[in-house]
Design an enzyme around this catalytic site. Structure first.
Site, short mmCIF file in Angstrom:
data_model
loop_
_atom_site.label_atom_id
_atom_site.label_comp_id
_atom_site.label_asym_id
_atom_site.label_seq_id
_atom_site.Cartn_x
_atom_site.Cartn_y
_atom_site.Cartn_z
N GLY A 48 -7.76 5.46 19.80
CA GLY A 48 -8.90 5.76 20.65
C GLY A 48 -8.84 7.11 21.34
O GLY A 48 -9.79 7.53 21.97
N HIS A 49 -7.72 7.83 21.21
CA HIS A 49 -7.55 9.10 21.92
C HIS A 49 -7.08 10.18 20.96
O HIS A 49 -5.92 10.59 21.04
CB HIS A 49 -6.53 8.92 23.04
N PHE A 50 -7.74 10.70 20.15
CA PHE A 50 -9.14 10.53 19.76
C PHE A 50 -9.13 10.26 18.28
O PHE A 50 -8.36 10.90 17.57
CB PHE A 50 -9.95 11.77 20.13
#
Length: 146
Positions: A48-50
């Site tokens: 999720g990052h990224f």
């Protein structure tokens, strides 16, 4: 290697997946700690990052520098640190200079500014190779466990 993972775990209160030091490779007495953490591309936070450009979150780089600073406190105040006190981060001044990517090895350096029984002021930096990626000044409290 000066401190292996088992010795690090005997000092730090953090555990996987929130343990951000793999080894301590150098100490200059109680004046400096150099530690490292391999940034595994399989870390869950990269999803999720990224997703299209994964980078290590800055807050985790700060946490890694703070953990190196706890080891520095251990070297300066072993009689207190061996009793497994609670550490409380009071103030952080951080400067991020470059991203950290999956597959990098984060090198963490911590030096004391002032150490007393109940608190510490520490300067730390994180680098990949010779490139400094972050700098921080920490003030943290130490609460003895009775």
């Amino acid at each position: 290697m000066i401190f292996d993972l088992e010795l690090i775990k005997s000092i730090l209160p953090q555990r996987e997946p929130f343990l951000f030091i793999d080894e301590v490779s150098q100490t200059s007495g109680a004046e400096k700690v150099v530690a490292s953490k391999f940034i595994d591309p399989k870390e869950a936070y990269f999803k999720g990052h990224f997703p299209d450009n994964p980078v290590m979150p800055g807050v985790l780089i700060v946490e890694a520098m703070a953990q190196a600073s706890i080891i520095l406190y251990y070297l300066n105040k072993p009689e207190i640190a061996k009793k497994h006190p609670s550490y409380y981060l009071g103030k952080v001044k951080t400067e991020f200079l470059a991203p950290v990517f999956p597959g990098d090895t984060l090198i963490l350096e911590s030096v004391p500014v002032k150490m007393i029984e109940s608190a510490a002021v520490v300067d730390a930096l994180a680098r990949v190779g010779e490139k400094i990626v972050a700098k921080a000044g920490f003030i943290f409290g130490v609460k003895k466990n009775e």
